[in-house]
Design an enzyme around this catalytic site. Structure first.
Site, PDB file in Angstrom:
ATOM      1  N   GLU A 102      28.747   5.704 -34.136  1.00 27.87           N
ATOM      2  CA  GLU A 102      28.331   3.910 -33.490  1.00 27.87           C
ATOM      3  C   GLU A 102      29.190   3.669 -34.532  1.00 27.87           C
ATOM      4  O   GLU A 102      29.984   3.906 -35.663  1.00 27.87           O
ATOM      5  CB  GLU A 102      27.020   3.422 -34.171  1.00 27.87           C
ATOM      6  CG  GLU A 102      27.047   2.034 -33.429  1.00 27.87           C
ATOM      7  CD  GLU A 102      25.584   1.468 -34.071  1.00 27.87           C
ATOM      8  OE1 GLU A 102      25.322   0.237 -33.545  1.00 27.87           O
ATOM      9  OE2 GLU A 102      24.771   1.992 -33.927  1.00 27.87           O
ATOM     10  N   ASN A 107      22.828  -0.474 -31.607  1.00 26.78           N
ATOM     11  CA  ASN A 107      22.997  -2.110 -32.103  1.00 26.78           C
ATOM     12  C   ASN A 107      24.754  -2.706 -31.114  1.00 26.78           C
ATOM     13  O   ASN A 107      24.792  -3.839 -30.893  1.00 26.78           O
ATOM     14  CB  ASN A 107      22.793  -2.809 -32.466  1.00 26.78           C
ATOM     15  CG  ASN A 107      21.448  -2.212 -33.275  1.00 26.78           C
ATOM     16  OD1 ASN A 107      20.524  -1.746 -32.582  1.00 26.78           O
ATOM     17  ND2 ASN A 107      20.945  -2.337 -34.641  1.00 26.78           N
ATOM     18  N   ASN A 147      20.620   0.308 -25.132  1.00 31.30           N
ATOM     19  CA  ASN A 147      20.663   0.328 -26.752  1.00 31.30           C
ATOM     20  C   ASN A 147      18.738  -0.714 -26.703  1.00 31.30           C
ATOM     21  O   ASN A 147      19.027  -1.729 -27.231  1.00 31.30           O
ATOM     22  CB  ASN A 147      21.571   0.201 -27.830  1.00 31.30           C
ATOM     23  CG  ASN A 147      20.763   0.716 -28.817  1.00 31.30           C
ATOM     24  OD1 ASN A 147      20.687   1.666 -29.212  1.00 31.30           O
ATOM     25  ND2 ASN A 147      20.650  -0.067 -29.568  1.00 31.30           N
ATOM     26  N   GLU A 148      17.660   0.131 -26.955  1.00 29.31           N
ATOM     27  CA  GLU A 148      16.989  -0.515 -27.679  1.00 29.31           C
ATOM     28  C   GLU A 148      16.523  -1.567 -27.457  1.00 29.31           C
ATOM     29  O   GLU A 148      16.121  -2.690 -28.245  1.00 29.31           O
ATOM     30  CB  GLU A 148      16.853  -0.575 -29.750  1.00 29.31           C
ATOM     31  CG  GLU A 148      17.103   1.028 -29.626  1.00 29.31           C
ATOM     32  CD  GLU A 148      17.088   0.602 -31.700  1.00 29.31           C
ATOM     33  OE1 GLU A 148      17.348  -0.881 -32.086  1.00 29.31           O
ATOM     34  OE2 GLU A 148      17.385   2.169 -32.227  1.00 29.31           O
ATOM     35  N   TYR A 203      12.984   6.674 -37.242  1.00 31.08           N
ATOM     36  CA  TYR A 203      13.479   6.810 -38.525  1.00 31.08           C
ATOM     37  C   TYR A 203      12.269   7.441 -39.474  1.00 31.08           C
ATOM     38  O   TYR A 203      11.778   6.502 -39.628  1.00 31.08           O
ATOM     39  CB  TYR A 203      14.425   6.157 -39.065  1.00 31.08           C
ATOM     40  CG  TYR A 203      15.497   5.945 -37.777  1.00 31.08           C
ATOM     41  CD1 TYR A 203      16.964   6.672 -38.242  1.00 31.08           C
ATOM     42  CD2 TYR A 203      16.024   5.183 -37.125  1.00 31.08           C
ATOM     43  CE1 TYR A 203      18.036   6.885 -37.658  1.00 31.08           C
ATOM     44  CE2 TYR A 203      16.949   4.872 -36.099  1.00 31.08           C
ATOM     45  CZ  TYR A 203      17.960   5.842 -36.444  1.00 31.08           C
ATOM     46  OH  TYR A 203      18.482   5.647 -35.999  1.00 31.08           O
ATOM     47  N   GLU A 213      18.058   8.916 -31.252  1.00 34.70           N
ATOM     48  CA  GLU A 213      18.600   8.476 -32.738  1.00 34.70           C
ATOM     49  C   GLU A 213      16.657   8.885 -33.199  1.00 34.70           C
ATOM     50  O   GLU A 213      16.310   8.477 -32.618  1.00 34.70           O
ATOM     51  CB  GLU A 213      18.184   7.216 -33.029  1.00 34.70           C
ATOM     52  CG  GLU A 213      19.498   6.370 -32.283  1.00 34.70           C
ATOM     53  CD  GLU A 213      20.045   4.746 -32.467  1.00 34.70           C
ATOM     54  OE1 GLU A 213      19.232   4.366 -33.639  1.00 34.70           O
ATOM     55  OE2 GLU A 213      20.145   3.867 -31.369  1.00 34.70           O
ATOM     56  N   GLN A 226      23.040   9.632 -38.085  1.00 29.09           N
ATOM     57  CA  GLN A 226      24.264   9.696 -37.624  1.00 29.09           C
ATOM     58  C   GLN A 226      25.787  11.150 -37.488  1.00 29.09           C
ATOM     59  O   GLN A 226      24.326  11.485 -38.661  1.00 29.09           O
ATOM     60  CB  GLN A 226      25.386   8.561 -37.251  1.00 29.09           C
ATOM     61  CG  GLN A 226      24.652   6.868 -36.811  1.00 29.09           C
ATOM     62  CD  GLN A 226      25.498   6.192 -36.282  1.00 29.09           C
ATOM     63  OE1 GLN A 226      26.356   5.209 -36.444  1.00 29.09           O
ATOM     64  NE2 GLN A 226      24.976   5.486 -36.270  1.00 29.09           N
TER      65      GLN A 226
END
Length: 500
Positions: free
Chosen positions: A27, A72, A172-173, A244, A292, A349
């Protein structure tokens, strides 16, 4: 010594491993791009400014696909800002991470980097501040041969041949209120359906990934998947998951139990996918993209004090310790145990930002989590045997009973290899493990790799890059199809067997 048994049958299969399950993520965040994969004037850079030492480590990992450019970041990104002559590219405010994006690295540079690194691209489109029209435009730029505005613009920029990107993230999200252009489930489901439809009008060979919940702990988890998929089920191919974990309470046994939480997360999302399938009376199956996943918490305090509106700050730079590597190993095992439905996954990442690879101006090195990720990617290709584990358990305050042993067996029939991945979570005792491998009686043990350390908090640094590194064990034995081994306390293990 504790005892455990692994039970498998060569005809009882979970599913074939899609190599994209070993994917990763870059990212425009922190030093992932700038000073990570790209650093002009570095002694390690090639003629394009790509860091060759990083490329070598990515090749060592055998990363099959990399998600780009966010995250993001993508929800406010104009891809056009990052193509064409660099002198004409604008610097922009990135609201996602409160930094300045110079756009000196963009889509075409990433396509060049991916070729050099031997990987494919998983491209994300902006469905936050933009929509279906811009997604169609970037697809035309990337995949159309020529004769149109955007495909000819690509050629003008020096790329005669299409990039031919086959996997696309639809935003994304979008469930997250922190996300630029945050939407309700119904709003997002509609725009995802129309975006995917338009993109597939142009290129029917692509696959698309719809945004699931950005974590298991979201208040809207479950409701989001059900309502959103009800709008776009027929148009999309995969549903994303993000998760996460951290050890904020400094409780290692509880921390290592998180792989059970990940397993429950996957199973829950699959149940919702199949519920929507049943409601629609559809024959189509939606699979998962866990795009992710990682440990992320070490850098939180430092990040809260960062100066805003600077370029490529040291952001999200978790320094991973040995216990983090154990959980990463268990998370890989968990996804492999769901290989029938988890077809894509991205360790988030790849470089500097919550990453297995770290860089400085004077070199690059492997973090502790590099090793289980590399071992799974290199040796985890093939078919997952349905792996039953009978082992001692311990009590987790979050998840209840948790097995002390995580394990999965991968059979690469073509290469005539069998691999056992295992994590012994017990912090005090070794574990004697047996398995009836008489169906593989003509196989022999060729290697037993172990990652362990007496210090659960041990880290790798540029000054001491091999503090946590694999060693080899002679504890694994195969006699007349009866396999036995010892997995040391708190250890990641890779046992490789090959046909004589």
């Amino acid at each position: 010594m504790k005892k455990a048994e692994i039970i498998v049958d060569k005809y009882y299969l979970t599913g074939k491993v899609d190599k994209r399950i070993f994917g990763s993520f870059i990212e425009h965040l922190g030093r992932a791009v700038y000073e990570g994969i790209y650093q002009e004037n570095s002694p390690f850079a090639d003629e394009q400014g790509m860091r060759k030492d990083v490329i070598d480590l990515v090749k060592e990992l055998q990363v099959p696909i990399v998600r780009y450019p966010g995250g993001n970041f993508v929800s406010g990104y104009h891809w056009e800002d990052g193509v064409g002559p660099k002198s004409e590219r604008p610097s922009k405010v990135d609201l996602a991470w409160s930094v300045i994006e110079t756009n000196q690295f963009g889509l075409n540079e990433f396509a060049d980097w991916a070729k050099k690194a031997g990987t494919q691209i998983m491209m994300a489109v902006n469905l936050g501040t933009r929509g279906p029209e811009e997604a169609k435009d970037v697809l035309e730029y990337c995949n159309f041969k020529g004769g149109t505005y955007y495909s000819d613009l690509r050629k003008k920029h020096g790329y005669e041949q299409p990039h031919d990107i086959k996997l696309w993230c639809l935003g994304n999200e979008m469930d997250g209120p922190w996300q630029m252009g945050h939407k309700t489930a119904k709003e997002y489901g509609r725009v995802a359906a129309e975006t995917s439809r338009l993109m597939k009008f142009m290129d029917p060979t692509i696959e698309t990934v719809a945004c699931g919940s950005s974590s298991l702990t979201m208040d809207t988890f479950g409701y989001w998947e059900d309502e959103m998929l009800s709008e776009c089920y027929d148009q999309v191919d995969y549903l994303s998951l993000h998760q996460y974990y951290g050890n904020r309470d400094n409780n290692t046994t509880e921390f290592l139990a998180n792989s059970k939480g990940m397993d429950e997360f996957i199973s829950s999302v699959l149940s919702i996918c199949d519920c929507v399938k049943a409601k629609k009376r559809s024959k189509k199956q939606i699979n998962l993209s866990f795009d992710e996943w990682n440990v992320w918490y070490h850098s939180n305090e430092a990040d809260s004090q960062l100066e805003k509106w600077v370029q490529a700050p040291h952001q999200l730079e978790d320094v991973y310790n040995f216990e983090d590597a154990l959980l990463v190993g268990s998370m890989l095992i968990t996804m492999l145990r769901h290989a029938d439905r988890v077809k894509v996954a991205c360790l988030a990442q790849l470089v500097n930002v919550i990453a297995p690879i770290m860089t400085s101006d004077t070199g690059a090195w492997r973090q502790t989590i590099f090793y289980p990720y590399m071992h799974a990617s290199v040796f985890g290709r093939g078919t997952v045997l349905n792996t039953l584990v009978q082992a001692p358990v311990y009590e987790s305050k979050t998840y209840g009973e948790v097995s002390c042993l995580d394990s999965v067996c991968i059979w690469n029939e073509e290469a005539e290899e069998l691999t056992v991945f295992a994590v012994n979570k017990d912090l005090e005792e070794d574990m004697q493990v047996t398995c009836d491998f008489r169906q593989f009686a003509d196989y022999k043990v060729v290697e037993h790799i172990v990652l362990t350390n007496d210090d659960m908090k041990a880290v790798n640094t540029e000054a001491a890059p091999d503090c946590v590194a694999p060693v080899y064990s002679n504890a694994s034995v195969m006699e007349d199809g009866r396999f036995s081994t010892v997995f040391g306390k708190h250890s990641w293990n890779v046992v490789r067997l090959k046909k004589n």
